[in-house]
Write an enzyme that holds these catalytic residues in place. Structure first.
Site, short mmCIF file in Angstrom:
data_model
loop_
_atom_site.label_atom_id
_atom_site.label_comp_id
_atom_site.label_asym_id
_atom_site.label_seq_id
_atom_site.Cartn_x
_atom_site.Cartn_y
_atom_site.Cartn_z
N GLN A 201 0.81 -1.21 0.00
CA GLN A 201 0.00 0.00 0.00
C GLN A 201 0.85 1.27 0.00
O GLN A 201 0.54 2.24 -0.69
CB GLN A 201 -0.93 0.01 1.22
CG GLN A 201 -1.82 1.24 1.32
CD GLN A 201 -2.72 1.43 0.12
OE1 GLN A 201 -3.09 0.45 -0.53
NE2 GLN A 201 -3.09 2.66 -0.18
N GLU A 202 1.93 1.25 0.75
CA GLU A 202 2.72 2.47 0.93
C GLU A 202 3.57 2.81 -0.29
O GLU A 202 3.66 3.98 -0.67
CB GLU A 202 3.64 2.32 2.15
CG GLU A 202 2.92 2.37 3.49
CD GLU A 202 2.52 3.79 3.89
OE1 GLU A 202 2.78 4.73 3.12
OE2 GLU A 202 1.92 3.94 4.96
N SER A 203 4.21 1.83 -0.89
CA SER A 203 5.20 2.14 -1.93
C SER A 203 5.07 1.30 -3.19
O SER A 203 5.79 1.56 -4.16
CB SER A 203 6.61 1.94 -1.36
OG SER A 203 6.83 0.56 -1.09
#
Length: 685
Positions: free
Chosen positions: A538-540
């Site tokens: 999700q983050e990167s």
């Protein structure tokens, strides 16, 4: 020679250099990768292609230097001439041409020669993303200046950005000024706009009132709800019968206005209740309930006010008051003066969820717009409401189609009906080598790879997605496979996400690079590896060097201060300054997850929300609880849309990774992760 002349000269040099007749050496950048680069010296095995970095060329460096010089405003004429020579036949040179046109137009929008040259460039390069971007940016220059004819030339050819809220609003402004469109359609645009505190919203409001002055108060009501109080006050001053002193009192002290006006007219009364409701919806509800006998409101007026107040109370976590306010609104049917009616409708459902009023949930979903009702989230809650009220066969009819989806709500449907999550697609998409190689020759894909090499991630994503316009399922699968081969993890995941559920492939949608390393780090930090992967995805999207505008860096998007604190807190030897290194980033990110997991006694909803919004926010939202609450419901009630969506995506990812890593133990995983949220001081054992 002035700035504009220099920019146009440079553009002309690049255009000439890129023409078929130009005599120059082939660009060193035009190399079509077929596989990921060799494993770097950091020691990651070749299978961990997602962590690879492509070496840059001298032309890449020249392009990056040009960008840096442009941002700093430090490019001398000789510098531009030098870059023009270096970037002959470079596939990204059209971006520099476009930027030069943009800079020249921005510096002097009245220069018709520059404008015509820019329009000719757009025409000559139609079908390329660079002109979609340039047309959009130039339209945003000319629209506020009232240049309708120029705006239309730029707006008409757009393929992607026609529906951008600001451009669509400006288009409607010009239509109204030309005697086309209608005030009603324009008010619908205002009601749905993501922001009313913008130049384009104010311009659209003015255009509506020029056409239909009788819409002054409805427009002002929308602007008040959208917090554009300056424009709303201006409209009240110009179009109402209120004295300047009354307008001042209304907007500066709405409760005092109501107390000091024995029988206000209905419009000023509505405005006062809305203004009071922005700060204190409970007090506004009291004012509405005590409406003076001399003030008369229609059913539609009451719908507007009670729905608005219920929405504000729900955002504050006061669900008892919200349910009461919503119950006083006759309907949630379209109301031209209600701002963002879909968002209001959603919180009407959530208020019933918070109170376990399943009948209320069903009624609230039925009052949503038909398009919103079809959203899989509200389909899930409609099915859940029928399940909880004993109509399990009806619930199964709604939930069974959801169980085919590899999504958050699809997994919740599987959990409710006690079914396994869907796995790999059978049969696999019929991808041929020719299908994959076709993408290797696509100009937008080539530019996307080059932009990614330069770490220009958002530009790379737009070029890649531009290439996918109109692609069928087989072509999408081939593009995702090509991205896998060359190590563009973010494009692989996002492209695979466009595939139907029937063609799902976990290796493309949910990769597990460096599994042994991630498992070891997660074990040391005492957090599940599936959760770590869920956060990274999700983050990167597995891009190790990506950074955010806020300064968060790397795979798990850690702020340097958070990384430094975590390293000290847990005695981790990894250097917090080296956040682009995958092992360092995963180590510190995993230990920060451990901190949050411990802080919130293993309650993953609170910990995950804290990772996104900060642990203090989770503490605040948890403090609203007076009794334990189902985690699925708690997640739905998070007031920040970004964090609410983040929690769902990360925990949905985690459940999918759990299915991949431990398939025999995956049934019910998501509901188990969501668990039950206990009030502070009543933690679960």
């Amino acid at each position: 020679m002035n700035f504009k002349d220099i920019g146009l000269l440079f553009s002309a040099c690049l255009l000439a250099a890129s023409s078929p007749s130009a005599q120059s050496a082939p660009s060193e950048a035009v190399r079509f990768p077929q596989t990921a680069p060799a494993s770097p010296a950091s020691g990651f095995p070749s299978a961990d292609f997602l962590f690879q970095a492509y070496p840059r060329t001298t032309q890449d460096d020249a392009f990056a230097a040009f960008m840096a010089g442009r941002r700093a405003g430090a490019l001398a004429p000789e510098d531009k001439a030098s870059y023009a020579a270096q970037l002959q036949n470079y596939p990204l040179s059209d971006y520099i041409v476009a930027w030069n046109f943009y800079d020249a137009v921005k510096a002097d929008p009245a220069d018709e020669i520059t404008l015509e040259q820019a329009l000719a460039f757009i025409q000559d390069h139609r079908g390329e993303y660079v002109t979609e971007r340039l047309g959009t940016d130039l339209a945003r220059i000319y629209a506020p200046k009232g240049r309708f004819e120029v705006f239309q030339k730029l707006y008409a050819p757009l393929q992607w950005n026609k529906e951008e809220p600001d451009l669509k609003a400006w288009s409607e402004v010009f239509r109204l000024e030309q005697g086309e469109g209608s005030a009603g359609e324009a008010c619908e645009l205002l009601a749905a706009a993501p922001s009313l505190r913008s130049d384009y919203s104010s311009a659209l409001a003015d255009a509506v009132l020029q056409r239909s002055p009788d819409q002054a108060w409805p427009v002002a009501f929308l602007l008040i709800q959208g917090r554009n109080l300056t424009k709303a006050r201006q409209i009240a001053s110009s179009y109402s019968q209120l004295s300047p002193g009354a307008v001042s009192s209304l907007f500066s002290n709405p409760s005092g206005f109501l107390e000091g006006t024995p029988a206000p007219d209905k419009d000023s009364f509505i405005a006062a209740v809305l203004l009071e409701g922005l700060k204190d919806p409970d007090a506004a509800a009291e004012s509405l309930s005590a409406m003076p006998s001399g003030t008369s409101l229609s059913a539609q007026d009451l719908d507007l006010l009670w729905n608005f107040l219920g929405y504000r109370q729900a955002l504050n976590g006061d669900f008892d008051s919200a349910r009461l306010s919503f119950s006083k609104a006759a309907s949630m049917k379209p109301n031209s003066a209600l701002y963002q009616p879909d968002a209001v409708a959603e919180w009407r459902v959530r208020s019933s969820l918070a109170l376990k009023d399943w009948g209320g949930v069903e009624r609230a979903v039925s009052l949503m717009s038909s398009s919103r009702q079809r959203d899989e989230g509200w389909q899930y809650w409609l099915g859940r409401a029928r399940w909880e009220t004993g109509r399990k066969a009806e619930a199964a009819n709604i939930l069974t189609p959801l169980m085919k989806k590899h999504s958050y709500y699809g997994k919740l449907a599987c959990d409710l009906l006690n079914q396994d999550y869907p796995g790999e697609s059978l049969p696999k998409p019929g991808i041929s080598e020719a299908d994959v190689r076709q993408w290797m020759q696509n100009p937008s894909i080539i530019r996307a790879i080059m932009l990614r090499r330069l770490r220009l991630y958002s530009m790379a994503s737009r070029e890649w997605n531009w290439a996918l316009r109109g692609a069928n399922q087989r072509q999408l699968a081939a593009a995702a496979e090509y991205a896998r081969r060359i190590g563009l993890a973010d494009r692989m995941i996002n492209t695979a996400g466009k595939l139907s559920d029937e063609t799902f492939l976990s290796q493309l949608s949910f990769p597990t690079p460096s599994l042994a390393m991630v498992s070891r780090i997660a074990s040391d930090a005492q957090v599940p590896a599936a959760w770590v992967y869920g956060v990274i995805r999700q983050e990167s999207r597995f891009m190790p060097a990506v950074s955010s505008g806020a300064g968060a860096r790397g795979l798990m998007q850690l702020l340097p201060a958070t990384a430094k604190w975590t390293a000290k807190q847990y005695g981790v030897s990894s250097d917090p300054a080296n956040l682009d290194d995958p092992a360092t980033n995963i180590t510190l990110g995993s230990y920060y997850l451990k901190f949050l997991n411990d802080k919130f006694s293993g309650q993953k909803v609170l910990a995950t929300a804290g990772y996104n919004a900060g642990p203090g926010r989770s503490v605040t939202w948890r403090a609203r609880l007076s009794a334990p609450m189902e985690g699925t419901v708690f997640a739905e009630l998070i007031p920040f849309r970004e964090t609410r969506d983040y929690v769902k995506k990360v925990l949905g990812n985690t459940a999918e990774y759990q299915r991949i890593l431990e398939p025999s133990q995956s049934r019910g995983t998501l509901s188990g992760l969501l668990g039950t949220i206990s009030p502070a001081g009543a933690e679960q054992p």
